[in-house]
Scaffold this motif. Structure first.
Motif, mmCIF file in Angstrom:
data_model
loop_
_atom_site.group_PDB
_atom_site.id
_atom_site.type_symbol
_atom_site.label_atom_id
_atom_site.label_comp_id
_atom_site.label_asym_id
_atom_site.label_seq_id
_atom_site.Cartn_x
_atom_site.Cartn_y
_atom_site.Cartn_z
ATOM 1 N N TYR A 147 0.880 -1.142 0.000
ATOM 2 C CA TYR A 147 0.000 0.000 0.000
ATOM 3 C C TYR A 147 0.932 1.209 0.000
ATOM 4 O O TYR A 147 1.798 1.320 0.864
ATOM 5 N N PHE A 166 1.931 5.401 -0.353
ATOM 6 C CA PHE A 166 1.447 6.716 0.046
ATOM 7 C C PHE A 166 2.487 7.776 -0.289
ATOM 8 O O PHE A 166 3.692 7.529 -0.254
ATOM 9 N N LYS A 189 -2.788 8.075 -2.319
ATOM 10 C CA LYS A 189 -2.480 6.713 -1.899
ATOM 11 C C LYS A 189 -2.872 5.744 -2.998
ATOM 12 O O LYS A 189 -3.743 6.022 -3.828
ATOM 13 N N PHE A 230 -3.862 1.587 -3.331
ATOM 14 C CA PHE A 230 -4.079 0.277 -2.731
ATOM 15 C C PHE A 230 -4.215 -0.782 -3.813
ATOM 16 O O PHE A 230 -3.639 -1.864 -3.728
ATOM 17 N N ASN A 239 0.945 -2.089 4.531
ATOM 18 C CA ASN A 239 0.180 -3.185 3.970
ATOM 19 C C ASN A 239 -1.207 -3.224 4.574
ATOM 20 O O ASN A 239 -1.554 -2.427 5.432
ATOM 21 N N GLN A 240 -1.992 -4.153 4.109
ATOM 22 C CA GLN A 240 -3.398 -4.185 4.473
ATOM 23 C C GLN A 240 -3.610 -4.405 5.957
ATOM 24 O O GLN A 240 -4.626 -4.037 6.505
ATOM 25 N N ALA A 241 -2.625 -4.990 6.612
ATOM 26 C CA ALA A 241 -2.805 -5.283 8.033
ATOM 27 C C ALA A 241 -2.742 -4.036 8.888
ATOM 28 O O ALA A 241 -2.929 -4.127 10.079
ATOM 29 N N GLY A 242 -2.492 -2.912 8.281
ATOM 30 C CA GLY A 242 -2.455 -1.669 9.039
ATOM 31 C C GLY A 242 -1.223 -1.554 9.887
ATOM 32 O O GLY A 242 -1.252 -0.923 10.939
ATOM 33 N N VAL A 271 -8.370 -0.209 10.924
ATOM 34 C CA VAL A 271 -7.756 -1.375 10.294
ATOM 35 C C VAL A 271 -8.820 -2.260 9.703
ATOM 36 O O VAL A 271 -9.816 -2.552 10.355
ATOM 37 N N GLY A 284 -10.437 -3.485 5.645
ATOM 38 C CA GLY A 284 -11.302 -2.932 4.610
ATOM 39 C C GLY A 284 -10.561 -1.949 3.728
ATOM 40 O O GLY A 284 -9.640 -1.272 4.167
ATOM 41 N N LEU A 285 -10.985 -1.867 2.505
ATOM 42 C CA LEU A 285 -10.304 -1.015 1.539
ATOM 43 C C LEU A 285 -10.397 0.442 1.956
ATOM 44 O O LEU A 285 -11.466 0.928 2.289
ATOM 45 N N GLY A 286 -9.289 1.093 1.920
ATOM 46 C CA GLY A 286 -9.279 2.528 2.188
ATOM 47 C C GLY A 286 -9.231 2.915 3.637
ATOM 48 O O GLY A 286 -9.170 4.093 3.962
ATOM 49 N N ASP A 340 -6.871 2.003 5.719
ATOM 50 C CA ASP A 340 -5.538 1.860 6.286
ATOM 51 C C ASP A 340 -4.697 3.113 6.166
ATOM 52 O O ASP A 340 -3.512 3.088 6.431
#
Lengths: 113, 115
Positions: free
Chosen positions: A32, A34, A49, A51, A95-98, B96, B98-100, B102
């Protein structure tokens, strides 16, 4: 190792000229990406950003960036720079896991009249 | 309304003192972070909390202790301050999943100067 490289430490462009700031990343998972901008003495503001989906993303203040997976790049562009764009620009990957962002070392943009 | 706020904005103190920096977010996010920006403007993660639970603890001296009383607040306490602690500390938060969701939103930063 996960990393972000911004090859240009400092760039000076003339007002009205086009701009491209380079960013390359090394990341094990789906990245991801930014771009943040930091004006002098200020916090970090998100410019744009990426994704998934369209690899050309539009952001605020007329900025855009293009994701190129084959080159592991996410370069930031603006067709016509304004004096108020002078700032520090940071590319970051997560990444998606935040999880925490990994930042590049930043590029300082100066705008000459 | 400010989304992510930090207090104080500036902090000047002597070596050896103990100080705290506070962070609050009103975005309803469940994850909060502390980043350190050094004199060369390099940003690096220090800590991350998710729903008051420590998730990330990078190689940071144990003089630094984060505390999260609730998921809207993440404070940073620093004991026995050293010259090398001088930096700008940024708090950030994100939702945290779901799309968008993060995207991390940053506070204005706290500039700490240790004399």
């Amino acid at each position: 190792a996960q990393s972000v490289t911004q090859p240009d430490i400092h760039i000076t462009v003339s007002e009205g000229a086009s701009l491209e700031l380079r960013c390359n990343y090394s990341y094990g998972a789906t990245p991801y990406l930014f771009w943040y901008v930091q004006s002098p003495g200020q916090g970090l503001q998100l410019l744009l950003k990426y994704f998934s989906g369209d690899t050309l993303v539009q952001g605020i203040k007329g900025f855009e960036a293009e994701f190129k997976r084959s080159q592991s790049s996410f370069n930031l562009r603006k067709p016509s720079v304004h004096w108020s764009d002078a700032a520090e620009y940071f590319c970051a990957v997560g990444n998606q896991a935040g999880t925490a962002l990994i930042f590049g070392k930043g590029t300082t943009l100066s705008v000459s009249s | 309304d400010t989304a992510v706020s930090q207090t104080p904005k500036y902090l000047v103190t002597q070596m050896g003192n103990d100080k705290s920096i506070k962070c609050e977010q009103n975005l309803g996010h469940d994850t909060m972070y502390w980043y350190k920006q050094d004199s060369k403007k390099f940003l690096k993660i220090m800590f991350s909390y998710n729903n008051k639970e420590l998730i990330i603890n990078e190689t940071v001296p144990n003089r630094f202790s984060p505390k999260s009383p609730d998921k809207a607040h993440l404070n940073l306490h620093i004991n026995s301050l050293e010259l090398g602690d001088s930096a700008v500390y940024f708090c950030a938060s994100n939702a945290v999943g779901g799309l968008g969701t993060d995207t991390q939103y940053f506070g204005p930063g706290t500039r700490l100067t240790v004399l």
